[in-house]
Design a protein around this motif. Structure first.
Motif, PDB file in Angstrom:
ATOM      1  N   ARG A  60       1.371  33.600 -58.699  1.00 48.72           N
ATOM      2  CA  ARG A  60       1.291  32.794 -57.473  1.00 48.72           C
ATOM      3  C   ARG A  60       1.195  31.301 -57.774  1.00 48.72           C
ATOM      4  O   ARG A  60       0.606  30.540 -57.004  1.00 48.72           O
ATOM      5  CB  ARG A  60       0.096  33.248 -56.649  1.00 48.72           C
ATOM      6  N   GLN A  61       1.777  30.871 -58.881  1.00 46.49           N
ATOM      7  CA  GLN A  61       1.709  29.463 -59.264  1.00 46.49           C
ATOM      8  C   GLN A  61       2.317  28.557 -58.210  1.00 46.49           C
ATOM      9  O   GLN A  61       1.745  27.520 -57.870  1.00 46.49           O
ATOM     10  CB  GLN A  61       2.409  29.237 -60.607  1.00 46.49           C
ATOM     11  N   ARG A  62       3.477  28.919 -57.695  1.00 46.43           N
ATOM     12  CA  ARG A  62       4.154  28.086 -56.697  1.00 46.43           C
ATOM     13  C   ARG A  62       3.271  27.939 -55.455  1.00 46.43           C
ATOM     14  O   ARG A  62       3.106  26.847 -54.920  1.00 46.43           O
ATOM     15  CB  ARG A  62       5.518  28.686 -56.343  1.00 46.43           C
ATOM     16  N   GLU A  63       2.693  29.039 -54.999  1.00 48.08           N
ATOM     17  CA  GLU A  63       1.837  29.003 -53.812  1.00 48.08           C
ATOM     18  C   GLU A  63       0.600  28.134 -54.056  1.00 48.08           C
ATOM     19  O   GLU A  63       0.226  27.323 -53.206  1.00 48.08           O
ATOM     20  CB  GLU A  63       1.409  30.423 -53.441  1.00 48.08           C
ATOM     21  N   THR A  64      -0.017  28.293 -55.224  1.00 48.91           N
ATOM     22  CA  THR A  64      -1.195  27.492 -55.555  1.00 48.91           C
ATOM     23  C   THR A  64      -0.847  26.010 -55.598  1.00 48.91           C
ATOM     24  O   THR A  64      -1.585  25.165 -55.072  1.00 48.91           O
ATOM     25  CB  THR A  64      -1.788  27.937 -56.907  1.00 48.91           C
ATOM     26  N   TYR A  65       0.286  25.691 -56.205  1.00 53.46           N
ATOM     27  CA  TYR A  65       0.750  24.314 -56.275  1.00 53.46           C
ATOM     28  C   TYR A  65       0.918  23.738 -54.864  1.00 53.46           C
ATOM     29  O   TYR A  65       0.458  22.635 -54.573  1.00 53.46           O
ATOM     30  CB  TYR A  65       2.068  24.242 -57.053  1.00 53.46           C
ATOM     31  N   SER A  71      -3.608  20.299 -49.603  1.00 52.87           N
ATOM     32  CA  SER A  71      -5.007  19.866 -49.575  1.00 52.87           C
ATOM     33  C   SER A  71      -5.136  18.382 -49.890  1.00 52.87           C
ATOM     34  O   SER A  71      -5.924  17.667 -49.264  1.00 52.87           O
ATOM     35  CB  SER A  71      -5.830  20.671 -50.578  1.00 52.87           C
ATOM     36  N   LEU A  72      -4.361  17.907 -50.857  1.00 56.44           N
ATOM     37  CA  LEU A  72      -4.402  16.481 -51.194  1.00 56.44           C
ATOM     38  C   LEU A  72      -3.923  15.612 -50.034  1.00 56.44           C
ATOM     39  O   LEU A  72      -4.491  14.547 -49.773  1.00 56.44           O
ATOM     40  CB  LEU A  72      -3.568  16.210 -52.449  1.00 56.44           C
ATOM     41  N   ILE A  73      -2.897  16.071 -49.341  1.00 57.97           N
ATOM     42  CA  ILE A  73      -2.405  15.324 -48.177  1.00 57.97           C
ATOM     43  C   ILE A  73      -3.478  15.279 -47.099  1.00 57.97           C
ATOM     44  O   ILE A  73      -3.711  14.234 -46.477  1.00 57.97           O
ATOM     45  CB  ILE A  73      -1.086  15.935 -47.665  1.00 57.97           C
ATOM     46  N   GLU A  74      -4.161  16.408 -46.877  1.00 57.26           N
ATOM     47  CA  GLU A  74      -5.240  16.441 -45.879  1.00 57.26           C
ATOM     48  C   GLU A  74      -6.389  15.506 -46.267  1.00 57.26           C
ATOM     49  O   GLU A  74      -6.920  14.784 -45.435  1.00 57.26           O
ATOM     50  CB  GLU A  74      -5.760  17.871 -45.732  1.00 57.26           C
ATOM     51  N   ILE A  75      -6.746  15.516 -47.543  1.00 54.32           N
ATOM     52  CA  ILE A  75      -7.824  14.631 -48.026  1.00 54.32           C
ATOM     53  C   ILE A  75      -7.415  13.170 -47.837  1.00 54.32           C
ATOM     54  O   ILE A  75      -8.224  12.349 -47.386  1.00 54.32           O
ATOM     55  CB  ILE A  75      -8.129  14.931 -49.504  1.00 54.32           C
ATOM     56  N   LYS A  76      -6.173  12.856 -48.153  1.00 57.95           N
ATOM     57  CA  LYS A  76      -5.696  11.485 -47.985  1.00 57.95           C
ATOM     58  C   LYS A  76      -5.811  11.051 -46.535  1.00 57.95           C
ATOM     59  O   LYS A  76      -6.239   9.927 -46.231  1.00 57.95           O
ATOM     60  CB  LYS A  76      -4.239  11.388 -48.453  1.00 57.95           C
ATOM     61  N   THR A  77      -5.440  11.937 -45.613  1.00 54.88           N
ATOM     62  CA  THR A  77      -5.517  11.621 -44.188  1.00 54.88           C
ATOM     63  C   THR A  77      -6.966  11.471 -43.729  1.00 54.88           C
ATOM     64  O   THR A  77      -7.307  10.512 -43.028  1.00 54.88           O
ATOM     65  CB  THR A  77      -4.811  12.720 -43.359  1.00 54.88           C
ATOM     66  N   GLU A  78      -7.812  12.404 -44.136  1.00 51.95           N
ATOM     67  CA  GLU A  78      -9.231  12.372 -43.735  1.00 51.95           C
ATOM     68  C   GLU A  78      -9.932  11.118 -44.242  1.00 51.95           C
ATOM     69  O   GLU A  78     -10.726  10.512 -43.525  1.00 51.95           O
ATOM     70  CB  GLU A  78      -9.955  13.615 -44.241  1.00 51.95           C
TER      71      GLU A  78
END
Length: 81
Positions: A60-65, A71-78
């Motif tokens: 599940r490497q692709r899914e985890t990536y 998550s990084l995009i959400e953190i950037k927005t928050e």
């Protein structure tokens, strides 16, 4: 008393308003290199953490990536970065 001359960006002419104004003329270069090295070290640490997380489940490497990117995009927005 001699008038002090200085120009920004010239190591041998010192800015008296700077914390580097009267100290070691090479200290600014040392501090910049320290900052660069700390940044590279931190980047490598983060990369190691992310690679370890991606490699936990090879199937599940692709899914985890993709989850990490989301998550990084959400953190950037928050955090408004």
């Amino acid at each position: 008393m001699e008038k002090m001359k200085y120009t920004f960006g010239k190591r041998h002419w010192r800015n008296p308003d700077s914390k580097y104004g009267y100290g070691d003329p090479m200290q600014l270069d040392k501090d910049v290199m320290d900052s660069i090295m700390k940044s590279r070290k931190r980047g490598n640490e983060i990369k190691e953490i992310l690679v370890a997380e991606i490699n936990k489940d090879p199937a599940r490497q692709r899914e985890t990536y993709e989850l990490i990117i989301k998550s990084l995009i959400e953190i950037k927005t928050e955090l408004k970065l």
